[in-house]
Design a protein around this motif. Structure first.
Motif, PDB file in Angstrom:
ATOM      1  N   THR A 228       0.822  -1.219   0.000  1.00 64.74           N
ATOM      2  CA  THR A 228       0.000   0.000   0.000  1.00 64.74           C
ATOM      3  C   THR A 228       0.853   1.264   0.000  1.00 64.74           C
ATOM      4  O   THR A 228       1.999   1.271   0.428  1.00 64.74           O
ATOM      5  N   ASN A 229       0.255   2.363  -0.478  1.00 65.84           N
ATOM      6  CA  ASN A 229       0.889   3.676  -0.361  1.00 65.84           C
ATOM      7  C   ASN A 229       0.560   4.277   1.016  1.00 65.84           C
ATOM      8  O   ASN A 229      -0.081   3.621   1.839  1.00 65.84           O
ATOM      9  N   THR A 230       0.983   5.507   1.245  1.00 66.89           N
ATOM     10  CA  THR A 230       0.800   6.074   2.592  1.00 66.89           C
ATOM     11  C   THR A 230      -0.659   6.380   2.913  1.00 66.89           C
ATOM     12  O   THR A 230      -0.984   6.691   4.058  1.00 66.89           O
ATOM     13  N   LEU A 231      -1.559   6.292   1.920  1.00 66.69           N
ATOM     14  CA  LEU A 231      -2.994   6.420   2.193  1.00 66.69           C
ATOM     15  C   LEU A 231      -3.619   5.072   2.539  1.00 66.69           C
ATOM     16  O   LEU A 231      -4.820   4.982   2.773  1.00 66.69           O
TER      17      LEU A 231
END
Lengths: 172, 172, 172, 172, 172, 172
Positions: free
Chosen positions: A24-27
């Motif tokens: 996942t990305n930081t969101l």
């Protein structure tokens, strides 16, 4: 299984993956590139089942990412060969994301990957024909010619005005 | 840097990766899906540099894999924003593979990824304009409209006969 | 490129990495060991570009970690050969961390890695000379002798009082 | 365990790892950066055991890689705190590689890592004293002052001619 | 789907994995621990589908590895809930390995994993009943009581001579 | 070391791992399958040390997961051979989890893995005898016969009423 002709269900392949933190990305959403990687593996297994050969990815058609897929979701990928050419196979792929505690399933993506079958000396080798069965499989089989023209144009191997199937799309 | 207008070189991003065993299929070639993953990360960094925002992948245009990349090769990815729309950015990407002992570099792929910039509440947010500088950057900037029409048609959001730029391609 | 003499820019290598969850400790900071790993890969690519040979890490000089690098930061590594000896190369490396939404870049580390070039039979092989160009490159080229004496002393291959360059440092 | 004073054996930590394909370069040898990563994790666990705090890597002293470690080897890392300062700890680390079928063990590396203990607000926090017991532990304890001067000089926080312990090394 | 009663096919889950270099030992065979990891993920997805809850592994029954699985093989895992108790579920799992170029499929393993469903406060929560349908599903449903007695004995929560179902097995 | 007879301490192996984000489920607990993977690696190293051969996992006995292990915990695995048969070895394994800031250690699991030693042609090969020393080691050595009968029954290679050691357990 007939080794000269195969149906889409002969190559039908399912993969399930859980979205882990590193995907996942930081969101907290699944990164597009990770999903493209899983799709490539799932589609490659389908192409291997159809051809009984090692396969290499030749191309992926445009993919759009409409739905965010979240940390902890179960991602289900389904792939099957949609048309076989001489030594190449087009694979149709659908992606679903499932939020288990909320009991929600969302259809996220569809895509077409193309693979080439190689023999043990690394040379392209003939693959079995595909015999579509359901109405939907026949539509995808027919559309494969049009998608192939798009790929040839994009790869600079065909001129747009030679692509008769495509021209029909844009003309009234 | 100007926060309203940026040039392609403001977002220029280079990544180098060595092809390790787990990146390859049983023929010792880089798997297409792994390369798509690297391309997504490199292009996302370029879009983040342009927008100073978290970005999510919206789409990847067709990619074809012409050249086999081998175990131990150094893969170099170069990305830069090719056009900015309201909250989305198109990123142009080139991939090279280098066999160090043979001193050979091969240009393997080019691709266009599209990203959407999100603010801290996960909502799309306006990004700076792109000002192309070189002749090549201007060509890619102009072509972006045509590629955008293709994406809208493929996503079912535009009818082929409304796509004037594309129709011109297919008409004599 | 001249195969007998090369400049630092011939081997200049950039890597960009995004800090993902598995790269961090429970405080959400990049672990030092992960950064050392990325630095080794980036420096090894620079040494391979200089020598056109497979290289193995011979040593890393002291590295201090002054700045915390955070989850989601873009880490940029830049490496170039700073001096070539017979079959070994010293590589100079700088590390930057970028918080994209805050538009902040911090210079985090510098380091020297040393590599040995090996031929296909796994034996050390002669590498091209390095010709420094800028003033800074010349300073690093000159300092390499002093750093080499430190490494030889630390490896027990030289006695401190034979290290004339170093002795000058400590004498009034 | 006494929470104000601890011995080196209180923090003694062993890690065993098998060298897998992705840990090796194209010659089948363990990459230096991967080993530095393992060393950092092993040393961090030792520093956490000594301090009962989260720790972050502050520095690693020079490491040289004398012995090639091969695919399939069992790598054994042993770490223990060698001296505690106010909120920082120096950790001594040894690395062994074992070729099981040949029944050969080789001592490959030794290294010193330094860590800082942080409390839950991310601030440096006092750590227990180290009480060396064996003769070797006392030697390492004494040498820690000299190594600390080297680190301060390398970090630009001390001038060489203020480092009395070091000057003694280079003077007849 | 009925939320109080579910059939085994409601939780049926398929995973496909390709055996990559890092999954294998130095003989090129899939390591048992990697397979146990994949089996746990596949069985956990099945238990999540049955319960619509987050689940944690409570136990795995004995697993034997009769067939070597090789680098490049496609591993297919199939899982479905075999019986539900109060807040726990037993999952039945089968593993197949497929050598694509040789067109050979081998059934490698079967196993039973047990999971507990947890609510958002981390407490065990009631799960739907399982209604077996086929003859085989009914046999597994009945055998679940006997396997549960074995687990309770092995966990020290039941004395062997209280396990009536098991005693019948060993008596003439 | 005697190559015909070995003690449990000859094969004693310790592994330490830090629980990272990708090792956990969405509740932040270590996934059972990841722990089974680590246990397999640690037990395999112990079996390799005993036999000086490459080993493959033959089976794992039932494992129950009583204690949740959390993100950031230090997991310590300890393994040693508990009995050697002709070409196979039973390995006893204990798992501990340590919350460093709270200074808490919990014993989480014990397990028995069985391995077969293979020579360079992939054939089973005789391994040294095990000579237990402590009282506990002797108890595990004796219990190995009973556990072996369970494995043979579960693998369908022995009938329950032929398993005299087991029958004694269930009879008054």
């Amino acid at each position: 299984m007939n080794t000269h002709r195969r149906t889409p269900s002969d190559s039908f392949t399912i993969m399930n993956e859980i979205v882990l933190p590193n995907d996942t990305n930081t969101l907290g959403n699944l990164m597009g590139g990770r999903l493209l990687h899983w799709m490539d593996i799932c589609a490659a297994i389908a192409a291997q089942k159809h051809s009984n050969q090692i396969v290499v990815t030749a191309s992926v058609d445009s993919v759009s990412f409409k739905e965010a897929i979240h940390l902890g979701d179960v991602v289900t990928l389904q792939a099957q060969v949609s048309r076989a050419f001489n030594s190449s196979m087009e694979v149709y792929l659908e992606v679903f994301a499932q939020n288990i505690p909320r009991n929600e399933i969302v259809r996220c993506n569809e895509a077409y990957y193309t693979f080439v079958a190689l023999d043990s000396r690394n040379k392209p080798v003939k693959v079995p024909e595909l015999m579509p069965e359901s109405e939907l499989e026949k539509q995808r089989f027919d559309g494969a010619l049009r998608r192939r023209q798009v790929r040839l144009i994009l790869a600079g191997k065909m001129k747009p005005d030679e692509a008769q199937e495509l021209k029909n799309l844009f003309l009234p």
